[in-house]
Scaffold this active site. Structure first.
Site, PDB file in Angstrom:
ATOM      1  CE  LYS A 140      -2.209  -0.890   3.901  1.00 40.64           C
ATOM      2  NZ  LYS A 140      -1.805  -2.206   4.372  1.00 40.64           N
ATOM      3  NE  ARG A 163      -4.549  -1.437   9.718  1.00 42.04           N
ATOM      4  CZ  ARG A 163      -3.473  -0.998   9.347  1.00 42.04           C
ATOM      5  NH1 ARG A 163      -3.398   0.431   9.032  1.00 42.04           N
ATOM      6  NH2 ARG A 163      -2.527  -1.604   9.118  1.00 42.04           N
ATOM      7  NE  ARG A 199       6.573  -3.739   6.075  1.00 44.53           N
ATOM      8  CZ  ARG A 199       5.321  -3.565   6.178  1.00 44.53           C
ATOM      9  NH1 ARG A 199       4.860  -3.155   5.171  1.00 44.53           N
ATOM     10  NH2 ARG A 199       4.558  -4.001   7.054  1.00 44.53           N
ATOM     11  NE  ARG A 242       6.281  -1.420  10.185  1.00 44.21           N
ATOM     12  CZ  ARG A 242       4.937  -1.463   9.522  1.00 44.21           C
ATOM     13  NH1 ARG A 242       4.900  -0.788   8.452  1.00 44.21           N
ATOM     14  NH2 ARG A 242       3.887  -1.754  10.096  1.00 44.21           N
ATOM     15  NE  ARG A 264       1.532  -5.494  10.882  1.00 50.72           N
ATOM     16  CZ  ARG A 264       2.509  -5.419  10.522  1.00 50.72           C
ATOM     17  NH1 ARG A 264       3.772  -5.844  11.228  1.00 50.72           N
ATOM     18  NH2 ARG A 264       2.733  -4.921   9.450  1.00 50.72           N
TER      19      ARG A 264
HETATM   20  N1  LIG Z   1      -6.410   2.997  10.769  1.00 52.79           N
HETATM   21  C1  LIG Z   1      -5.828   2.450  11.890  1.00 52.79           C
HETATM   22  N2  LIG Z   1      -6.695   1.923  12.859  1.00 52.79           N
HETATM   23  C2  LIG Z   1      -6.042   1.320  13.993  1.00 52.79           C
HETATM   24  N3  LIG Z   1      -4.639   1.233  13.970  1.00 52.79           N
HETATM   25  C3  LIG Z   1      -4.018   1.651  13.229  1.00 52.79           C
HETATM   26  C4  LIG Z   1      -4.487   2.192  11.846  1.00 52.79           C
HETATM   27  N4  LIG Z   1      -3.475   2.587  10.982  1.00 52.79           N
HETATM   28  C5  LIG Z   1      -2.334   2.362  11.553  1.00 52.79           C
HETATM   29  N5  LIG Z   1      -2.653   1.371  12.936  1.00 52.79           N
HETATM   30  C6  LIG Z   1      -1.629   0.901  13.814  1.00 52.79           C
HETATM   31  O1  LIG Z   1      -0.356   1.160  13.175  1.00 52.79           O
HETATM   32  C7  LIG Z   1       0.383  -0.238  12.969  1.00 52.79           C
HETATM   33  C8  LIG Z   1       1.061  -0.156  11.711  1.00 52.79           C
HETATM   34  O2  LIG Z   1       0.354   0.250  10.602  1.00 52.79           O
HETATM   35  P1  LIG Z   1       0.616   0.096   9.176  1.00 52.79           P
HETATM   36  O3  LIG Z   1       1.949   0.782   8.730  1.00 52.79           O
HETATM   37  O4  LIG Z   1      -0.428   0.374   8.096  1.00 52.79           O
HETATM   38  O5  LIG Z   1       0.893  -1.461   8.991  1.00 52.79           O
HETATM   39  P2  LIG Z   1       0.580  -2.414   7.966  1.00 52.79           P
HETATM   40  O6  LIG Z   1       1.830  -3.023   7.302  1.00 52.79           O
HETATM   41  O7  LIG Z   1       0.086  -3.729   8.696  1.00 52.79           O
HETATM   42  O8  LIG Z   1      -0.393  -2.031   6.767  1.00 52.79           O
HETATM   43  C9  LIG Z   1      -0.962  -1.186  12.857  1.00 52.79           C
HETATM   44  O9  LIG Z   1      -0.622  -2.413  13.203  1.00 52.79           O
HETATM   45  C10 LIG Z   1      -1.708  -0.763  13.964  1.00 52.79           C
HETATM   46  O10 LIG Z   1      -1.463  -1.091  15.123  1.00 52.79           O
END
Ligand SMILES: Nc1ncnc2c1ncn2[C@@H]1O[C@H](COP(=O)(O)OP(=O)(O)O)[C@@H](O)[C@H]1O
Length: 301
Positions: free
Chosen positions: A81, A158, A192, A236, A247
């Site tokens: 994404k 989300r 990553r 990360r 996740r």
């Molecule tokens: N819209 C959201 N609602 C709730 N938690 C979020 C949201 N966006 C990000 N997070 C938190 O930040 C973390 C990292 O998000 P992100 O970088 O988008 O990870 P991913 O690689 O899982 O898409 C998530 O696992 C969650 O804990």
């Protein structure tokens, strides 16, 4: 990057002048309590006729009301994404807003929320809707003050509740649902790497799935860091096998229903990534009726 509007559909919104403002902090917070219902734009006839095609691609001009695009990226952890949202943001000249980045910035700031967020994120759980909307609202508000308009959201919404809140405050034009074969997702997350100095994103995983039982193979080359970043790479803390699996489970339970939310409103564009960036980027642009002239020129050079 230069953008060319091939069929005048998706790119229309990107090239027209700003006419409406981004949702503000006050709007978003007001919509949190009492919980607001969505302002649906669902058109059943349109949806029936366009089972596999978001109605929005045909009606974007009307829906965008002359402002910059307001797009959302959906997709499992590791799907890419951030990569594609960032490329589209450069192409269309709108900010790429990643709620994951907002959470990580907050974590790094050692502010009052920091320790609470650390626990949630390192367990692979979702941050509460209230906290995430607060962070997003502040980011939108800061952008608004700088004259930003439009956005490409990555990682938000989300949950269906987040989608409903967003729907209650602004029009989302298009939701791009990126999909990648499951066997590649975990490897992509584990591969990553981020440069601790410049923040560049790289991936050391080499995905090479052989063709089997009539299913085509898939190859995704690693995205290696340039020499100046190679010794500064970090991973990360939530990109461990156990946390990534958690996740992915949470995505199925909490975020999968968001796909249906937008599908039923005719806004979802399903995009199966055929491979790495060189294969996928031109196909994504084609699906969006966009063209990246500079990318084409450099490929031809
Ligand atoms: N819209 C959201 N609602 C709730 N938690 C979020 C949201 N966006 C990000 N997070 C938190 O930040 C973390 C990292 O998000 P992100 O970088 O988008 O990870 P991913 O690689 O899982 O898409 C998530 O696992 C969650 O804990």
């Amino acid at each position: 990057m230069a953008v060319v509007n091939r069929c005048s559909r998706a790119a229309t919104a990107a090239t027209t002048a700003n006419a409406t403002t981004a949702p503000t902090f006050a709007y978003l917070i007001r919509s949190l309590s009492p919980f607001s219902s969505s302002s649906s734009t669902f058109d059943p006839q349109n949806d029936l006729n366009n089972r596999n095609k978001p109605a929005v691609l045909g009606t974007l001009k009307r829906e965008s009301k002359g402002r910059n695009v307001q797009w959302v990226f959906l997709g499992c952890p590791g799907v890419g994404k951030g990569t594609y949202a960032s490329r589209l943001s450069n192409l269309l000249g709108v900010p790429h807003i990643s709620t994951g980045d907002l959470v990580r910035d907050e974590l790094a700031s050692s502010g009052p929320l920091s320790s609470q967020l650390k626990e949630i994120v390192t367990q692979g759980k979702l941050v509460s809707d209230e906290i995430i909307i607060d962070l997003l609202s502040k980011r939108l508000e800061a952008g608004e003050a700088k004259g930003e308009s439009g956005f490409i959201l990555d990682g938000f919404p989300r949950t269906v509740r987040q989608a409903e809140i967003l729907e209650g405050v602004t029009d989302i034009d298009l939701v791009i649902n990126l999909k990648l074969r499951e066997e590649a997702l975990l490897a992509k997350c584990l591969g990553r790497r981020i440069c601790s100095e410049c923040g560049g994103n790289y991936n050391v995983a080499c995905i090479d799935i052989k063709a089997e039982n009539g299913r085509p193979g898939m190859y995704m080359a690693p995205l290696p860091p340039p020499p100046q970043c190679a010794s500064k790479l970090i991973t990360r803390p939530d990109d461990t096998e156990e946390v990534v699996k958690q996740r992915l489970r949470i995505y199925q339970a909490m975020t999968r229903p968001v796909e249906d939310f937008y599908r039923s409103r005719g806004k979802l564009l399903e995009f199966d990534l055929p491979g790495g960036i060189p294969e996928s980027w031109p196909k994504l642009l084609c699906a969006l009726n966009l063209e990246d002239r500079e990318d084409k020129q450099s490929a031809a050079a």
